[in-house]
Design a protein around this motif. Sequence first.
Motif, short mmCIF file in Angstrom:
data_model
loop_
_atom_site.label_atom_id
_atom_site.label_comp_id
_atom_site.label_asym_id
_atom_site.label_seq_id
_atom_site.Cartn_x
_atom_site.Cartn_y
_atom_site.Cartn_z
N UNK A 194 5.93 4.71 -7.79
CA UNK A 194 6.38 3.34 -7.96
C UNK A 194 5.90 2.53 -6.75
N UNK A 195 5.07 1.56 -7.00
CA UNK A 195 4.55 0.74 -5.90
C UNK A 195 4.70 -0.74 -6.25
N UNK A 196 4.55 -1.56 -5.23
CA UNK A 196 4.65 -3.00 -5.42
C UNK A 196 3.24 -3.56 -5.51
N UNK B 115 4.01 -10.40 -7.87
CA UNK B 115 4.18 -8.99 -7.53
C UNK B 115 5.38 -8.41 -8.24
N UNK C 57 7.23 -4.24 -9.10
CA UNK C 57 7.06 -2.79 -8.94
C UNK C 57 6.48 -2.20 -10.22
N UNK D 252 2.49 -18.69 -4.21
CA UNK D 252 3.63 -18.13 -3.46
C UNK D 252 3.55 -18.41 -1.96
N UNK E 142 5.25 -2.90 4.75
CA UNK E 142 5.95 -2.56 3.51
C UNK E 142 5.31 -1.29 2.96
N UNK F 119 5.59 0.19 0.33
CA UNK F 119 5.29 0.20 -1.10
C UNK F 119 3.99 -0.52 -1.45
N UNK F 120 3.29 -1.00 -0.41
CA UNK F 120 2.00 -1.64 -0.65
C UNK F 120 0.89 -0.63 -0.37
N UNK G 12 10.05 -3.15 0.47
CA UNK G 12 10.88 -3.55 -0.67
C UNK G 12 10.09 -3.40 -1.96
N UNK G 13 10.79 -3.50 -3.08
CA UNK G 13 10.16 -3.44 -4.40
C UNK G 13 10.58 -4.65 -5.21
N UNK G 14 10.62 -5.80 -4.55
CA UNK G 14 11.03 -7.01 -5.25
C UNK G 14 12.48 -6.93 -5.65
N UNK H 57 13.92 -5.19 -7.67
CA UNK H 57 14.41 -3.85 -8.01
C UNK H 57 14.69 -2.97 -6.78
N UNK I 107 10.05 -15.18 -8.99
CA UNK I 107 9.20 -15.58 -10.10
C UNK I 107 9.80 -16.83 -10.74
#
Lengths: 354, 220
Positions: free
Chosen positions: A4-6, A177, A179, B45, B124, B126-127, B159-161, B163, B216
Amino acid sequence: MSERVLMKGNEALAEAAIRAGCRHFFGYPITPQTELAAYMSKVMPKIGGTYLQAESEIAAVNMVLGAASAGVRAMTSSSSPGISLKTEGISYMAGSDLPAVIINVQRGGPGLGGIQPSQADYWQATKAPGHGDLHVLVFAPSSVQEMVDLVGHAFDKADEYRMPAMILADGMLGQMMEPVAIGEGSGGSNVEKPWAANGHKGGRKHNIVNSLYLQAADLERLVKERFERYAVIEEKEAMSESYMTEDAEYIVVAYGASARVAKAAVREARSQGIKAGLIRPITLWPFPKKAIKDAAENAKAFLCVEMSMGQMIDDVKLAIECSRPVEFFGRTGGIIPTPAEVLENIKKLAGGDK
Amino acid sequence: MKRITLICGHYGSGKTNLALNMALEAAKSGEKITLVDLDIVNPYFRTVDYTEVLEKQGINVIAQNLEGTTVDAPALTARMFSIFDESMGRVIVDVGGDDVGATALGRFAQRFNESGYDMLYVINRNRKFISEPDEAASLLGEIETACRLKATALVNNSHLGPQTTAQDVIDSVPYAKAVSKVTGLPLLMTTAPKAVCDEIGDRVDNLYPVDVVVRLPWDN
């Protein structure tokens, strides 16, 4: 294994293509699809792939034609004005029965237009993606996850039916963006390509990839064969999502980013006691006629929501054979409609405030 | 903290959301504050999109925004020079992503060196391109070369937005510590959406609760 990635939509499109076995990407920069090409330029050299920034959009799409002729998975991406330039190559690929994937991260038009999101290339994608009698498969994702999923699917279907496939996204989907879980992907084609001009080493008759037919009867026969294939696709490949349509009296039809807005509006309408629902075409060609026609049975009226002056609305009317009123609400030029605006139009359809 | 804070990092790491939170928090505490949108590489953004909200809170916004258009012209506003005047109070600069975005900062490197600055490097896990500590360190090198300034601290903004879970934040701390080790930069704080901060409790040091301001369009 899936992680799971962004990701930005543009990055997700690129990564999904790589995981589908695409090792040949030809592009030319344009906002708002830039990150896609940038991603390819970073990753392709590391995995033995080709990233090439061509001298123009026309050159890039013809490089895709060349690579596809050799039987490999090839892709190009652009945004609206650049896609107009690519239509020549798209037509040649359709005329040569070549599979490839073309990404359009739409922005406002016509002309240079603007750089904010738009859906004003619907007609171009579904009716005239190039000159001549032809169709391309058109997929319309509405989330970053779906961008991932549809790229692999587009490559598979392009190979299966030997025709170009387009992902019709927009600037918002490309830039936002979310996930995502990215699976391993297919890693390559699911079909044999005995037609590929990839070197015969004296072992077979040479293959010819061509779209020029000077005998009218030959060309007519070929085009008719192609349209028989298109008929199969229309029968089998239409995709759509239905949301709260089972008892819906007022049905919104929207795709891509507009569908995200419309979904929020439908949810709010339901909470106010209006029986609203949403049909979201996932394939724009073939258009999900049956899903829309079926939903019309219990519906009183339709509302088409688009980021354009109204291009899909005619397909909705045809799908239901004009059996119900079909109204339109849209913003254009790079403006995204708000859920409140769509809700207001659903209420109007339902005969004022409830 | 120095009067001027520069916020740099990989694009999509969450620089803008962090800059907005820091500015809004400072404004709430009554500080005189200027927020600079120095992102001239991406027209979506951006801090400048929140000008109305920011100005309502008394925040001075400086942005390259040609008459309200979305044109992506690589040009800077002359108002940038006002931030070096001490009477402007606290200044937060939201820099564009990667080395490409940080290039714009280089034009003012000498002035920043004269007036002093903190430069926060936002990470981050998660990037994709900075998910390994070595990659994060190597991108920082590229950014520092492009802007001719040195980062002074790390902000773990994994972070994952919408979620993002408490566990996601907790799991990112070893990564942030590893980046800190490779780069030699102190880990200033770890951010988390306010909604999950209670659940995290004291399991993360220097937790900085943030509002998710960058959203968003249909989630607003």
